[in-house]
Each structure stands twice: as structure tokens, then as C-alpha cells.
Design a protein around this motif. Structure first.
Motif, PDB file in Angstrom:
ATOM      1  N   LEU A  32       0.850  -1.184   0.000  1.00  0.00           N
ATOM      2  CA  LEU A  32       0.000   0.000   0.000  1.00  0.00           C
ATOM      3  C   LEU A  32       0.883   1.230   0.000  1.00  0.00           C
ATOM      4  N   ALA A  33       0.451   2.255  -0.719  1.00  0.00           N
ATOM      5  CA  ALA A  33       1.134   3.542  -0.742  1.00  0.00           C
ATOM      6  C   ALA A  33       0.103   4.626  -0.394  1.00  0.00           C
ATOM      7  N   ASP A  51      -8.845   7.702  -2.508  1.00  0.00           N
ATOM      8  CA  ASP A  51      -8.528   6.505  -3.274  1.00  0.00           C
ATOM      9  C   ASP A  51      -7.630   5.622  -2.419  1.00  0.00           C
ATOM     10  N   ILE A  52      -7.265   4.462  -2.945  1.00  0.00           N
ATOM     11  CA  ILE A  52      -6.308   3.593  -2.270  1.00  0.00           C
ATOM     12  C   ILE A  52      -5.287   3.153  -3.308  1.00  0.00           C
ATOM     13  N   ASP A  53      -4.012   3.330  -2.978  1.00  0.00           N
ATOM     14  CA  ASP A  53      -2.915   3.078  -3.913  1.00  0.00           C
ATOM     15  C   ASP A  53      -2.217   1.769  -3.560  1.00  0.00           C
ATOM     16  N   VAL A  54      -2.039   0.928  -4.572  1.00  0.00           N
ATOM     17  CA  VAL A  54      -1.304  -0.324  -4.430  1.00  0.00           C
ATOM     18  C   VAL A  54      -0.112  -0.267  -5.375  1.00  0.00           C
ATOM     19  N   LEU A  55       1.101  -0.318  -4.820  1.00  0.00           N
ATOM     20  CA  LEU A  55       2.300  -0.242  -5.643  1.00  0.00           C
ATOM     21  C   LEU A  55       2.816  -1.642  -5.952  1.00  0.00           C
ATOM     22  N   ILE A 112      -3.658   1.116  -9.075  1.00  0.00           N
ATOM     23  CA  ILE A 112      -2.382   0.426  -9.127  1.00  0.00           C
ATOM     24  C   ILE A 112      -1.310   1.424  -9.552  1.00  0.00           C
ATOM     25  N   MET A 113      -0.220   1.476  -8.801  1.00  0.00           N
ATOM     26  CA  MET A 113       0.935   2.297  -9.148  1.00  0.00           C
ATOM     27  C   MET A 113       2.068   1.356  -9.546  1.00  0.00           C
TER      28      MET A 113
END
Length: 212
Positions: A32-33, A51-55, A112-113
Motif C-alpha cells: 500500500l502507498a 482513493d487507495i494506492d497499491v504499488l 495500481i501504481m
């Protein structure tokens, strides 16, 4: 979770626990980022999240299509256009974000990052001189959820800082030990040159190194 509006549809971020469940079968590291990672590092929330960021690493990004099979996946082509991410398509280096939703009539749930790597070394897409071993860039939070280390979160927040980035910096800085502060200061200096955060991080010596 809060719902926010964009020209490309509403956002209603998935909960970190739901992301953890979805990515249980992901065959590579992920973290998670962004704001939810800050929350995991602190152990409490500072604000609502849009939002929710997943690297993930670029070398592993195609596996996202398997984990989110049946979802709508849209790649963000610079300078800001969304278009469908085709099955099996290897995203080019300039494409670093993918918006994900379960179906066209549902809100976006996950961003998604995609970041870079060389062998077992993570390299920042903003500055390839800033690098660390892949195994060193993450932490494990409540519920076993992986998230980016606080100094890496702050490194990414140092560019074009907003009010919420300043809030996150003030909250996370006390968590950093001397080595983490040294790494952060040199990574910012090497990428941005002068920066107002440098004086607040404190005097440090050395260079960020690669730790790979």
C-alpha cells in the motif's frame, strides 16, 4: 469509505483489508502507498481517503490482471487520459497508474501504481539514482498488510507538496530513525535540489546508496 467524484466516474476506495484479501494470490511483492500507508505507519487515520494506492513493480504488473480478473482496468496515459488496459498488454514505461473497478456501473475501487526495478533493487521512477533493495522498502502493518516504508512515502510526497503532504510529513517524521532521515534527506536533495523539508529533517551526512 468516502465517495469522491472525478470526470471519469466516482471513487469509493476499497478497504485495506479487502485489498489484502484480493492480493493474497499475487505472486510478487506489493505494498500500500499513499494515505492508507501513512495510516498503517501511524496506527491511526489523519483524514478520509479519496482513493487507495497499491504499488507493484513493473516486472510483476501483468499479474495484476490475474488477481483482478473480471474487473475493469484502465491505464492512465500521460498527460491524463484513461483507456482500457488490454489483456496481456505490457504497459510502457511512461504509464505508471491503472484505475480498477469491479464493473462499469460501479465506482473505482483501487489504483495500481507501477514502479521500476533492476534485479532485486527498487529504483524510483522519478530518479533512478534513488534505489533500495526490494526487501527493504516495505513494512508490515496491522492485519499483515504490507505498506511502503515511511521514508519512501515521504520521498514521493516531497514533489509538489500539498497541504495533506505537509500534514503527513509532520506526522511521519518523528517515526524516522537517523538512518531513515539520512536516506530521505539525500534522496530529496538528489532529486529536488533544495527543499523546505531538508532543514526540518535535520543535519545528515552521506548519500542514499542503493542497499542492493
Amino acid at each position: 469509505m468516502a465517495r469522491t467524484h472525478t470526470p471519469w466516474g466516482d471513487w469509493e476506495p476499497a478497504a485495506p483489508a479487502d485489498v489484502h484479501e484480493l492480493f493474497a494470490e499475487f505472486p510478487a511483492p506489493w505494498w500500500l502507498a499513499g494515505g492508507f500507508a501513512v495510516e498503517l505507519a501511524l496506527g491511526h487515520s489523519l483524514c478520509e481517503h479519496g482513493d487507495i494506492d497499491v504499488l507493484v513493480l513493473r516486472r510483476d504488473h501483468l499479474a495484476v490482471q490475474e488477481v483482478l480478473r473480471g474487473w475493469e482496468l484502465w491505464a492512465a496515459d500521460p498527460p491524463g487520459a484513461l483507456r482500457p488496459w488490454r489483456a496481456g498488454e505490457v504497459l510502457p514505461a511512461g504509464v505508471c497508474d491503472v484505475w480498477c473497478r469491479p464493473a462499469a456501473d460501479q465506482p473505482w475501487r483501487i489504483q495500481i501504481m507501477v514502479d521500476e526495478s533492476e534485479g532485486e533493487c527498487w529504483t524510483s521512477r522519478r530518479n533512478p539514482r534513488v534505489r533500495r533493495s526490494v526487501r527493504s522498502i516495505g513494512r508490515i502493518g496491522e492485519g499483515g498488510i504490507p505498506y511502503l516504508a515511511p521514508e519512501i512515502l515521504l520521498f514521493y510526497k516531497a514533489k509538489n507538496t500539498r497541504a495533506k503532504d505537509e500534514t503527513d510529513f509532520a506526522a511521519l517524521l518523528p517515526l524516522l530513525g537517523a538512518e531513515q532521515r539520512r536516506w530521505l534527506a539525500e534522496a530529496i536533495r538528489d532529486t529536488c535540489g533544495s527543499h523546505p523539508w531538508l532543514s526540518r529533517i535535520g543535519p545528515v551526512l552521506g548519500s542514499p546508496g542503493c542497499c542492493c
